[in-house]
Design a protein around this motif. Structure first.
Motif, PDB file in Angstrom:
ATOM      1  N   LEU A  77       5.569  13.487  -2.590  1.00 21.64           N
ATOM      2  CA  LEU A  77       4.529  14.017  -1.729  1.00 21.64           C
ATOM      3  C   LEU A  77       5.120  14.927  -0.659  1.00 21.64           C
ATOM      4  O   LEU A  77       6.164  14.618  -0.073  1.00 21.64           O
ATOM      5  CB  LEU A  77       3.782  12.851  -1.069  1.00 21.64           C
ATOM      6  N   LEU A  78       4.446  16.047  -0.410  1.00 20.02           N
ATOM      7  CA  LEU A  78       4.880  16.979   0.627  1.00 20.02           C
ATOM      8  C   LEU A  78       3.650  17.445   1.402  1.00 20.02           C
ATOM      9  O   LEU A  78       2.688  17.960   0.811  1.00 20.02           O
ATOM     10  CB  LEU A  78       5.582  18.193   0.008  1.00 20.02           C
TER      11      LEU A  78
ATOM     12  N   GLY B  70       6.387  20.954  -8.770  1.00 18.09           N
ATOM     13  CA  GLY B  70       6.929  19.617  -8.987  1.00 18.09           C
ATOM     14  C   GLY B  70       6.642  18.647  -7.860  1.00 18.09           C
ATOM     15  O   GLY B  70       7.266  17.577  -7.782  1.00 18.09           O
ATOM     16  N   ARG B  71       5.676  18.983  -6.989  1.00 19.15           N
ATOM     17  CA  ARG B  71       5.310  18.103  -5.876  1.00 19.15           C
ATOM     18  C   ARG B  71       3.796  18.036  -5.717  1.00 19.15           C
ATOM     19  O   ARG B  71       3.088  18.992  -6.047  1.00 19.15           O
ATOM     20  CB  ARG B  71       5.908  18.611  -4.559  1.00 19.15           C
ATOM     21  N   PHE B  72       3.340  16.908  -5.186  1.00 19.35           N
ATOM     22  CA  PHE B  72       1.969  16.825  -4.724  1.00 19.35           C
ATOM     23  C   PHE B  72       1.945  17.351  -3.297  1.00 19.35           C
ATOM     24  O   PHE B  72       2.589  16.783  -2.407  1.00 19.35           O
ATOM     25  CB  PHE B  72       1.459  15.379  -4.732  1.00 19.35           C
ATOM     26  N   CYS B  73       1.242  18.434  -3.075  1.00 15.24           N
ATOM     27  CA  CYS B  73       1.140  19.022  -1.740  1.00 15.24           C
ATOM     28  C   CYS B  73      -0.211  18.652  -1.130  1.00 15.24           C
ATOM     29  O   CYS B  73      -1.259  18.927  -1.724  1.00 15.24           O
ATOM     30  CB  CYS B  73       1.284  20.538  -1.821  1.00 15.24           C
ATOM     31  N   LEU B  74      -0.175  18.022   0.017  1.00  7.16           N
ATOM     32  CA  LEU B  74      -1.375  17.644   0.742  1.00  7.16           C
ATOM     33  C   LEU B  74      -1.463  18.432   2.038  1.00  7.16           C
ATOM     34  O   LEU B  74      -0.460  18.631   2.724  1.00  7.16           O
ATOM     35  CB  LEU B  74      -1.374  16.140   1.079  1.00  7.16           C
ATOM     36  N   ARG B  75      -2.669  18.874   2.351  1.00  2.00           N
ATOM     37  CA  ARG B  75      -2.887  19.641   3.568  1.00  2.00           C
ATOM     38  C   ARG B  75      -2.738  18.723   4.783  1.00  2.00           C
ATOM     39  O   ARG B  75      -3.394  17.684   4.870  1.00  2.00           O
ATOM     40  CB  ARG B  75      -4.285  20.247   3.519  1.00  2.00           C
ATOM     41  N   ARG B  76      -1.885  19.111   5.720  1.00  5.37           N
ATOM     42  CA  ARG B  76      -1.546  18.223   6.836  1.00  5.37           C
ATOM     43  C   ARG B  76      -2.753  17.871   7.691  1.00  5.37           C
ATOM     44  O   ARG B  76      -2.869  16.760   8.185  1.00  5.37           O
ATOM     45  CB  ARG B  76      -0.451  18.851   7.700  1.00  5.37           C
ATOM     46  N   ARG B  77      -3.674  18.807   7.856  1.00  6.03           N
ATOM     47  CA  ARG B  77      -4.810  18.501   8.721  1.00  6.03           C
ATOM     48  C   ARG B  77      -5.735  17.436   8.128  1.00  6.03           C
ATOM     49  O   ARG B  77      -6.583  16.877   8.821  1.00  6.03           O
ATOM     50  CB  ARG B  77      -5.596  19.774   9.024  1.00  6.03           C
ATOM     51  N   ASP B  78      -5.542  17.144   6.824  1.00  8.60           N
ATOM     52  CA  ASP B  78      -6.338  16.106   6.161  1.00  8.60           C
ATOM     53  C   ASP B  78      -5.555  14.805   5.991  1.00  8.60           C
ATOM     54  O   ASP B  78      -5.954  13.943   5.208  1.00  8.60           O
ATOM     55  CB  ASP B  78      -6.789  16.594   4.781  1.00  8.60           C
TER      56      ASP B  78
ATOM     57  N   ALA C 161       0.832  -1.193   0.000  1.00 11.96           N
ATOM     58  CA  ALA C 161       0.000   0.000   0.000  1.00 11.96           C
ATOM     59  C   ALA C 161       0.874   1.252   0.000  1.00 11.96           C
ATOM     60  O   ALA C 161       1.983   1.254   0.544  1.00 11.96           O
ATOM     61  CB  ALA C 161      -0.914  -0.001   1.220  1.00 11.96           C
ATOM     62  N   LYS C 162       0.375   2.318  -0.626  1.00 12.04           N
ATOM     63  CA  LYS C 162       1.089   3.581  -0.612  1.00 12.04           C
ATOM     64  C   LYS C 162       1.208   4.086   0.825  1.00 12.04           C
ATOM     65  O   LYS C 162       0.256   4.021   1.607  1.00 12.04           O
ATOM     66  CB  LYS C 162       0.362   4.617  -1.461  1.00 12.04           C
ATOM     67  N   GLN C 163       2.369   4.595   1.158  1.00 12.06           N
ATOM     68  CA  GLN C 163       2.587   5.211   2.459  1.00 12.06           C
ATOM     69  C   GLN C 163       2.503   6.730   2.268  1.00 12.06           C
ATOM     70  O   GLN C 163       3.337   7.318   1.587  1.00 12.06           O
ATOM     71  CB  GLN C 163       3.954   4.826   3.013  1.00 12.06           C
ATOM     72  N   PHE C 164       1.476   7.334   2.828  1.00  8.18           N
ATOM     73  CA  PHE C 164       1.291   8.766   2.626  1.00  8.18           C
ATOM     74  C   PHE C 164       2.123   9.533   3.648  1.00  8.18           C
ATOM     75  O   PHE C 164       1.648  10.014   4.673  1.00  8.18           O
ATOM     76  CB  PHE C 164      -0.193   9.120   2.691  1.00  8.18           C
ATOM     77  N   VAL C 165       3.422   9.592   3.297  1.00  9.97           N
ATOM     78  CA  VAL C 165       4.410  10.293   4.116  1.00  9.97           C
ATOM     79  C   VAL C 165       5.224  11.178   3.180  1.00  9.97           C
ATOM     80  O   VAL C 165       5.251  10.971   1.960  1.00  9.97           O
ATOM     81  CB  VAL C 165       5.336   9.305   4.855  1.00  9.97           C
ATOM     82  N   ASN C 166       5.888  12.176   3.748  1.00  9.91           N
ATOM     83  CA  ASN C 166       6.736  13.052   2.938  1.00  9.91           C
ATOM     84  C   ASN C 166       7.745  12.231   2.133  1.00  9.91           C
ATOM     85  O   ASN C 166       8.406  11.346   2.670  1.00  9.91           O
ATOM     86  CB  ASN C 166       7.481  14.044   3.828  1.00  9.91           C
ATOM     87  N   GLY C 167       7.825  12.526   0.844  1.00 10.00           N
ATOM     88  CA  GLY C 167       8.782  11.852  -0.022  1.00 10.00           C
ATOM     89  C   GLY C 167       8.220  10.684  -0.797  1.00 10.00           C
ATOM     90  O   GLY C 167       8.881  10.182  -1.718  1.00 10.00           O
ATOM     91  N   GLU C 168       7.014  10.224  -0.459  1.00  9.73           N
ATOM     92  CA  GLU C 168       6.402   9.119  -1.215  1.00  9.73           C
ATOM     93  C   GLU C 168       6.206   9.555  -2.657  1.00  9.73           C
ATOM     94  O   GLU C 168       5.845  10.703  -2.944  1.00  9.73           O
ATOM     95  CB  GLU C 168       5.063   8.743  -0.588  1.00  9.73           C
ATOM     96  N   GLY C 169       6.459   8.647  -3.605  1.00  5.41           N
ATOM     97  CA  GLY C 169       6.286   8.955  -5.017  1.00  5.41           C
ATOM     98  C   GLY C 169       4.875   8.660  -5.483  1.00  5.41           C
ATOM     99  O   GLY C 169       4.362   7.560  -5.256  1.00  5.41           O
ATOM    100  N   LEU C 170       4.232   9.624  -6.116  1.00  7.83           N
ATOM    101  CA  LEU C 170       2.878   9.477  -6.646  1.00  7.83           C
ATOM    102  C   LEU C 170       2.897   9.847  -8.123  1.00  7.83           C
ATOM    103  O   LEU C 170       3.402  10.910  -8.501  1.00  7.83           O
ATOM    104  CB  LEU C 170       1.899  10.381  -5.894  1.00  7.83           C
ATOM    105  N   ARG C 171       2.353   8.988  -8.961  1.00  6.54           N
ATOM    106  CA  ARG C 171       2.437   9.195 -10.406  1.00  6.54           C
ATOM    107  C   ARG C 171       1.266  10.029 -10.936  1.00  6.54           C
ATOM    108  O   ARG C 171       0.172  10.010 -10.408  1.00  6.54           O
ATOM    109  CB  ARG C 171       2.485   7.852 -11.136  1.00  6.54           C
ATOM    110  N   TYR C 172       1.559  10.725 -12.028  1.00 10.30           N
ATOM    111  CA  TYR C 172       0.546  11.472 -12.772  1.00 10.30           C
ATOM    112  C   TYR C 172       1.047  11.622 -14.196  1.00 10.30           C
ATOM    113  O   TYR C 172       2.160  12.128 -14.424  1.00 10.30           O
ATOM    114  CB  TYR C 172       0.300  12.844 -12.141  1.00 10.30           C
TER     115      TYR C 172
END
Length: 231
Positions: free
Chosen positions: A90-91, A105-113, A72-83
């Motif tokens: 991921l950041l 050049g990064r997927f930015c996810l809101r930390r509170r989510d 499973a994908k690990q949703f942590v900083n540095g995980e690679g996500l394709r598009y």
């Protein structure tokens, strides 16, 4: 649909007037497909199959290995996500007006989510896939001579796409992770199904008229599709 058995291997046989050589592909489910020129003799085909036995068994073994669940994908900083065939790191960010952005050049996810990171990413892929695929589809409708009433992006399980009644087409949200030239193959494949519901020689001939190099794209998808989009 004709089949051909060579020793202990069974193939779905497709004859094409446009083919100049024999080709073997291994479909996503491990089915063997043999494409050959219409006038090619059975002796030539069987000889080709025997010369490729090691390659065939290697590909079948790879397919069997892919049946096991991917990590499973690990949703942590540095995980690679394709598009669209590229990998973006991921950041997590503290402040952002939407849950997900592709910026710098990064997927930015809101930390509170963070607890719903996967759901937010799938929603992003689905929305962007809807827009990107719709625009791309318009490039091919005229070439295939079809009209599409509706395009839907959703989870299709193990299928990349499907063609419904009345000109509706459906695509897996993971399709948008693939390189554009491979997405084009999936798009045209489903558009051709509006004319030809089954994988008959007429289906492949019509597909070949739009994408002459479709066997290479199809093979790439069979070889890399699952690993490139594993979640």
């Amino acid at each position: 649909m004709s089949t051909l058995t060579v020793d202990d291997l069974e193939f779905e046989l497709r004859l094409s007037p446009r083919r100049r050589s024999v080709q073997i592909t291994v479909d996503r489910g491990g089915e063997l497909v043999l494409i050959a020129p219409e006038q090619c003799s059975q002796d030539v085909i069987e000889s080709f199959v025997r010369s490729r036995r090691m390659w065939i068994f290697t590909k079948l073994a790879e397919k069997e290995a892919l049946r096991h669940p991917a990590p499973a994908k690990q949703f942590v900083n540095g995980e690679g996500l394709r598009y669209l065939g590229r990998s973006y790191r991921l950041l997590f960010v503290e402040k952002q007006d939407v849950p997900v952005k592709l910026t710098g050049g990064r997927f930015c996810l809101r930390r509170r989510d963070a607890a719903r990171a996967r759901e937010d990413m799938v929603a992003w892929y689905t929305a962007h896939g809807q827009a990107w695929l719709s625009a791309r589809l318009n490039r091919f409708c005229a070439r295939v001579d079809v009209s599409v009433e509706e395009l839907r992006v959703q989870d299709l399980g193990y299928r990349w796409g499907s063609c419904g009644r009345r000109g509706a087409v459906n695509f897996h949200w993971k399709t948008i992770l693939l390189p554009p030239r491979i997405i084009d193959y999936i798009l045209v494949h489903e558009l051709v199904h509006i004319h030809e519901p089954h994988h008959t020689p007429a289906f492949w001939a019509r597909l070949e008229r739009v994408l002459p190099d479709y066997p290479a794209r199809k093979q790439w998808l069979a070889d890399h599709g699952q690993t490139e989009t594993s979640w």
